[in-house]
Write a protein that holds these residues in place. Sequence first.
Motif, PDB file in Angstrom:
ATOM      1  N   LYS A  74      -5.891  -2.377  -7.411  1.00  0.00           N
ATOM      2  CA  LYS A  74      -5.986  -1.143  -8.206  1.00  0.00           C
ATOM      3  C   LYS A  74      -5.106  -0.043  -7.615  1.00  0.00           C
ATOM      4  O   LYS A  74      -4.532   0.770  -8.341  1.00  0.00           O
ATOM      5  CB  LYS A  74      -7.448  -0.684  -8.264  1.00  0.00           C
ATOM      6  N   TYR A  75      -5.008  -0.023  -6.282  1.00  0.00           N
ATOM      7  CA  TYR A  75      -4.265   1.051  -5.622  1.00  0.00           C
ATOM      8  C   TYR A  75      -2.908   0.607  -5.098  1.00  0.00           C
ATOM      9  O   TYR A  75      -2.059   1.452  -4.801  1.00  0.00           O
ATOM     10  CB  TYR A  75      -5.093   1.622  -4.464  1.00  0.00           C
ATOM     11  N   TRP A  76      -2.709  -0.699  -4.976  1.00  0.00           N
ATOM     12  CA  TRP A  76      -1.406  -1.206  -4.525  1.00  0.00           C
ATOM     13  C   TRP A  76      -0.891  -2.195  -5.565  1.00  0.00           C
ATOM     14  O   TRP A  76      -1.152  -3.381  -5.510  1.00  0.00           O
ATOM     15  CB  TRP A  76      -1.516  -1.869  -3.148  1.00  0.00           C
ATOM     16  N   THR A  80       4.085  -0.315  -6.264  1.00  0.00           N
ATOM     17  CA  THR A  80       3.774   0.643  -5.207  1.00  0.00           C
ATOM     18  C   THR A  80       4.654   0.375  -3.986  1.00  0.00           C
ATOM     19  O   THR A  80       4.724  -0.754  -3.506  1.00  0.00           O
ATOM     20  CB  THR A  80       2.288   0.540  -4.788  1.00  0.00           C
ATOM     21  N   LEU A  83       2.004   4.777   0.191  1.00  0.00           N
ATOM     22  CA  LEU A  83       0.915   5.722  -0.050  1.00  0.00           C
ATOM     23  C   LEU A  83       0.853   6.634   1.172  1.00  0.00           C
ATOM     24  O   LEU A  83       1.069   6.191   2.296  1.00  0.00           O
ATOM     25  CB  LEU A  83      -0.425   4.997  -0.233  1.00  0.00           C
ATOM     26  N   ASP A  87      -3.089  10.378  -0.500  1.00  0.00           N
ATOM     27  CA  ASP A  87      -3.488   9.269  -1.375  1.00  0.00           C
ATOM     28  C   ASP A  87      -4.687   8.533  -0.781  1.00  0.00           C
ATOM     29  O   ASP A  87      -5.619   8.157  -1.497  1.00  0.00           O
ATOM     30  CB  ASP A  87      -2.326   8.281  -1.559  1.00  0.00           C
ATOM     31  N   ILE A  91      -8.439   7.855  -2.383  1.00  0.00           N
ATOM     32  CA  ILE A  91      -9.045   6.532  -2.532  1.00  0.00           C
ATOM     33  C   ILE A  91     -10.446   6.533  -1.937  1.00  0.00           C
ATOM     34  O   ILE A  91     -11.396   6.010  -2.526  1.00  0.00           O
ATOM     35  CB  ILE A  91      -8.170   5.455  -1.870  1.00  0.00           C
ATOM     36  N   ASP A 276       3.509   5.319  -8.912  1.00  0.00           N
ATOM     37  CA  ASP A 276       2.167   5.006  -8.418  1.00  0.00           C
ATOM     38  C   ASP A 276       1.810   5.781  -7.159  1.00  0.00           C
ATOM     39  O   ASP A 276       0.651   6.080  -6.907  1.00  0.00           O
ATOM     40  CB  ASP A 276       2.036   3.499  -8.143  1.00  0.00           C
TER      41      ASP A 276
END
Length: 621
Positions: A74-76, A80, A83, A87, A91, A276
């Motif tokens: 979801k975050y990477w 991407t 971060l 960031d 998270i 992202d």
Amino acid sequence: MSNWQELGTPATTKSAQSEAGQSQYNKEESFYRNCRASYLAVFGTSLENITSKDQLCLALQQAGRNPSRMMLGKYWTPYTKKLNFDDFCEILKKEKPTDKNELIKAFRKIDLNNDGYISQEELYKVLTTKGEKMTCEEVQMIMDEADVNNDGKLHYNEFCRLFMMTIETSQKNAVGRLDADAKMKQQQFGSLTSLEWSPPTKSRLGVSQHSEIETIPRKGDAKLSIRPSTSRSHKTSVSSTFEMGATTTKSLKLSEPKMIKNWQHAWSKGCFFLDDDGGIVSHQYKLELQQTTNILLTIRPLNLSQNEEKLSPWMNVDTALYVLKDGDDSEALEVVCATELREKERFGWKGELRSGVYHVIPFTSGCKLKKQRKSVIHEAKLVHRENGDLMLTKEFRVALSDVFEVIDLDGNGLLSFEEYNLFELRTSGEKCDREAWAMCRETFDTKKNQLTRQGFMELNLMEANDRGGDPGDLWVTLESMGYNRALEMQEACPFMVDIYAENSKLKLTPISLEVGGSLLNSIICKIVTSKGEAKTIKGYNAIVIYNYKTETLITSVIENKSESNIIIHVNNEKSKNCVSSRGLSTFAMELSPQTTTVCQHVMPVDERREWIYNCTESIVT
């Protein structure tokens, strides 16, 4: 988009609200302290970026989270690249720490006998066949750690206790190391103090002034240091407030020259895209002037809506242009002008430019264009079948038509090789070579050796057919262009650049699509430090706070002239009708020695109302 905390409270509730506010402040201080401790357990400094999924996983584990592959994905995403510490904090706000009761509850679902134990066979069966499947080796590692009696059973209550104890110990050790480092710095630099913006004395509305604030030391003064003078008294905070008026048509200053119809005109479309990692990508341009001449240059959001009563949602996004002198070394580029005049959604600049070649860099603050957190209830369909043949849905064709409108930079209804190449760079990260472009022209509808709108539709249909109707790659393209799964463009802002020259031929050419990054940071810092109000806290003359404001934007820049890293905690909670480019009312940032960086941009949420900006920056020791 919600406003920050409103100012002004009845006297009868001030005490209670003050206590509640202090409690909330303490919670946030503790949260950011734990965030930083976890981050520094993995990285040497909070300035260092997370550059891989494995690093993200390690940092999340250090913060007491239990990242699954789904959470990490979801975050990477595949797009991407990095971060940063901000960031990471965001998270951690979204992903709650591992809870012992939840762990035990999950184990009980496997414990069919309800005796507090799970056999090795049961654990293998569940963990290697359901959910995010683990390998046999990974399951064996769990059993090796958890089977304390060597009887082939997992006593999961004890396992959960040890698991939580390990997390707590790890976090305590990280915070302990952070505190030890802070004590060392405190011995070097002194106790905690606070920094806050102070507005210019000619501000038309009330401003509280404080004797603790000093102006920048002049050249030749004592050596710069962030160590406070022991002979002076200090407060833990300094308060100052900006009260900004509502924007009216009377305050708008951009007007066109009377004979502008006779001026030479060059224009191009472009677009801001959100990456992202929070960076903003945009088209950049080369401007060529044959003679010294008067210039009018403007930028404005581009409306794609066919409904006159409903404009595109990005029309309130702020835009600007920076014009730089051309040079081989980007560090040597000189800022020539910036668009600070305004008429409604259009920003502009009027003046004289000498003949030559210039870089034109679009900019948006990130206050209004930011990541959308609204979840999509219904995912749009991109393709369907008619009589066995794959077809693009009507909704997808409309979206593709808008995408075509955005990437057709010269607006001639055709895509040139250069325009299509920039599109490919955005959506796939790779350039289109001449051989691939020749095949594209042979396969799809073209005109004058350029791709038509129909040809662009055919290209996307072929991509869907190549994947057997799987829309996965089509969604990758759409999401990179700022669309969500409901086919709404929410993370992009198309714009229009217009340049008029009175007595010279001119040429405006799109040359790249990239993040402004360090170049934009350098440009903004130069403008703010030269035009803005500069203040220091008494005794901390090496940390300089610059504040530059226009009618609808306040930009803050922090300069660290010391020889040490510093951590700044920023608090905007007392602001009213404001939105920050950081997307947070409180955040922390770290500055390397001898550096200057943009802290934040702040704008009114609603320009028709007055807005109050109150920002406190504290040095964290």
